[in-house]
Design an enzyme around this catalytic site. Structure first.
Site, PDB file in Angstrom:
ATOM      1  N   LYS A  94       0.818  -1.213   0.000  1.00  0.00           N
ATOM      2  CA  LYS A  94       0.000   0.000   0.000  1.00  0.00           C
ATOM      3  C   LYS A  94       0.854   1.267   0.000  1.00  0.00           C
ATOM      4  O   LYS A  94       2.051   1.232   0.246  1.00  0.00           O
ATOM      5  CB  LYS A  94      -0.960  -0.017   1.192  1.00  0.00           C
ATOM      6  CG  LYS A  94      -2.149  -0.950   0.926  1.00  0.00           C
ATOM      7  CD  LYS A  94      -3.210  -0.884   2.000  1.00  0.00           C
ATOM      8  CE  LYS A  94      -4.376  -1.800   1.601  1.00  0.00           C
ATOM      9  NZ  LYS A  94      -5.373  -1.896   2.674  1.00  0.00           N
ATOM     10  N   ARG A 109      -3.397 -10.008   5.351  1.00  0.00           N
ATOM     11  CA  ARG A 109      -3.836 -10.019   3.947  1.00  0.00           C
ATOM     12  C   ARG A 109      -2.712  -9.490   3.061  1.00  0.00           C
ATOM     13  O   ARG A 109      -2.329  -8.330   3.181  1.00  0.00           O
ATOM     14  CB  ARG A 109      -5.086  -9.147   3.807  1.00  0.00           C
ATOM     15  CG  ARG A 109      -5.668  -9.085   2.410  1.00  0.00           C
ATOM     16  CD  ARG A 109      -6.906  -8.190   2.387  1.00  0.00           C
ATOM     17  NE  ARG A 109      -7.485  -8.096   1.066  1.00  0.00           N
ATOM     18  CZ  ARG A 109      -7.058  -7.275   0.114  1.00  0.00           C
ATOM     19  NH1 ARG A 109      -6.024  -6.485   0.336  1.00  0.00           N
ATOM     20  NH2 ARG A 109      -7.653  -7.253  -1.058  1.00  0.00           N
TER      21      ARG A 109
HETATM   22  C1  7PJ Z   1      -8.130  -4.309   2.119  1.00  0.00           C
HETATM   23  C2  7PJ Z   1      -9.189  -5.104   1.709  1.00  0.00           C
HETATM   24  C3  7PJ Z   1      -7.799  -4.261   3.512  1.00  0.00           C
HETATM   25  C4  7PJ Z   1      -9.600  -5.818   3.860  1.00  0.00           C
HETATM   26  C5  7PJ Z   1      -8.354  -4.095   0.001  1.00  0.00           C
HETATM   27  C6  7PJ Z   1      -5.432  -3.186  -1.547  1.00  0.00           C
HETATM   28  C7  7PJ Z   1      -6.735  -2.503  -1.656  1.00  0.00           C
HETATM   29  N1  7PJ Z   1      -9.919  -5.856   2.559  1.00  0.00           N
HETATM   30  N2  7PJ Z   1      -9.316  -4.943   0.371  1.00  0.00           N
HETATM   31  N3  7PJ Z   1      -8.569  -5.045   4.324  1.00  0.00           N
HETATM   32  N4  7PJ Z   1      -7.607  -3.683   1.038  1.00  0.00           N
HETATM   33  N5  7PJ Z   1     -10.305  -6.556   4.724  1.00  0.00           N
HETATM   34  O1  7PJ Z   1      -5.308  -4.390  -1.391  1.00  0.00           O
HETATM   35  O2  7PJ Z   1      -4.427  -2.440  -1.652  1.00  0.00           O
HETATM   36  O3  7PJ Z   1      -6.895  -3.575   3.991  1.00  0.00           O
HETATM   37  S1  7PJ Z   1      -8.148  -3.581  -1.646  1.00  0.00           S
END
Ligand code: 7PJ
Length: 288
Positions: free
Chosen positions: A229, A263
């Site tokens: 990010k 994640r």
């Molecule tokens: C996240 C997400 C996060 C959860 C994305 C990216 C943007 N879901 N979906 N937490 N970020 N739960 O992956 O950069 O931080 S999309």
């Protein structure tokens, strides 16, 4: 708290942190360049993520990157539903039995994905869109990740401001937990996520990381998503494909402060980092 029940009698064991591997099925996903738009390559990528050490596959068809265009329902369904079907129908049992999370905010995408065998709803809008609470309540034993976001993806990074960052996020969590319970969803089904980069300045993001353990007060598993990010890129002045080391540092810090689900895009490298930390923890407890 350390075990979360899932459909078909399966369980997520969270004694030690587990990895959620990101499987973007979007043509405009900022860090994969949309390489996995096709179902076939999505399935191959799913296999790689699992072999590399992911416990959950997070399948998403909507890019929530700041400024990304909205995706129509039809388009989002066309991206994610064939992918889930292909994974569940696969001959390789490890693949067909894997834990699938659907990254969406749309009730109809949730409904179809859950009917096709998704186990987890991962909603960056925390079940605030129409009918999402109702759909989520209709499926037994699914897990639901409620993420905090200030504003909407298109504009959220313009000028994020908080009276009190932690109080605001914790109030939001409490309000969404209450809304879920009123809809008939059990508290034990919920996972919380403060949402790095979703309506947060660079300073906010590092405050969240520094005090990540404060989100453990709800006694629910907490998810951390900071892989590649801008909080890494802007700090280090790195392009998206130069953010691995920074992302690994962030993942380790979040895990050490109590994150149970990490994640990430880079599953193999994150698994190595967590394994070294876990070996160290074992070393400490063996000494006692
Ligand atoms: C996240 C997400 C996060 C959860 C994305 C990216 C943007 N879901 N979906 N937490 N970020 N739960 O992956 O950069 O931080 S999309």
């Amino acid at each position: 708290m350390t075990t979360v029940n899932l459909p078909r009698g399966r369980k997520l064991h969270l004694d030690t942190p587990i990895i959620m591997g990101i499987l973007n099925v979007t043509p405009d996903s900022f860090s994969d360049g949309g390489n996995y738009y096709q179902t076939d390559s999505a399935v191959m990528q799913a296999e790689t993520l699992l072999n590399d050490g992911a416990t959950i596959l997070d399948i998403g068809g909507e890019s929530t990157r700041p400024g990304a265009p909205d995706v129509t329902l039809e388009e989002e369904l066309n991206r994610v539903i064939p992918t889930i079907k292909a994974i569940r129908a696969h001959a390789d049992k490890e693949l067909s039995n894997c834990v699938i999370s659907i990254d969406t905010s749309k009730s109809e995408v949730m409904r179809q994905a859950l009917l096709e065998g998704a186990d987890i709803i991962n909603d960056v809008r925390a079940l605030q869109e129409p009918d999402t609470l109702t759909v989520a309540a209709q499926f037994t034993d699914i897990a639901i990740c409620l993420m905090h976001m200030q504003g909407q993806p298109r504009t959220m990074q313009a000028n994020p401001q908080y009276d009190d960052l932690f109080a605001d996020i914790n109030d939001f969590f409490q309000q969404r937990i209450d809304a879920c319970k009123s809809a008939g969803i059990k508290q034990q089904q919920l996972i919380l996520d403060p949402g790095f980069g979703f309506g947060k300045s660079l300073a906010h993001n590092y405050q969240l990381l520094a005090r990540f353990d404060e989100f453990n007060r709800f006694n629910l598993p907490v998810l951390a998503g900071l892989s590649r990010k801008s909080m890494i890129g802007n700090l280090l002045n790195r392009t998206t494909d130069e953010r691995l080391a920074g992302s690994l540092a962030g993942a380790l810090i979040a895990a050490q402060r109590g994150a149970k689900i990490i994640r990430v895009h880079d599953v193999k490298e994150t698994a190595d980092v967590l394994a070294v930390w876990q070996a160290c923890e074992q070393g400490i407890s063996n000494e006692r």
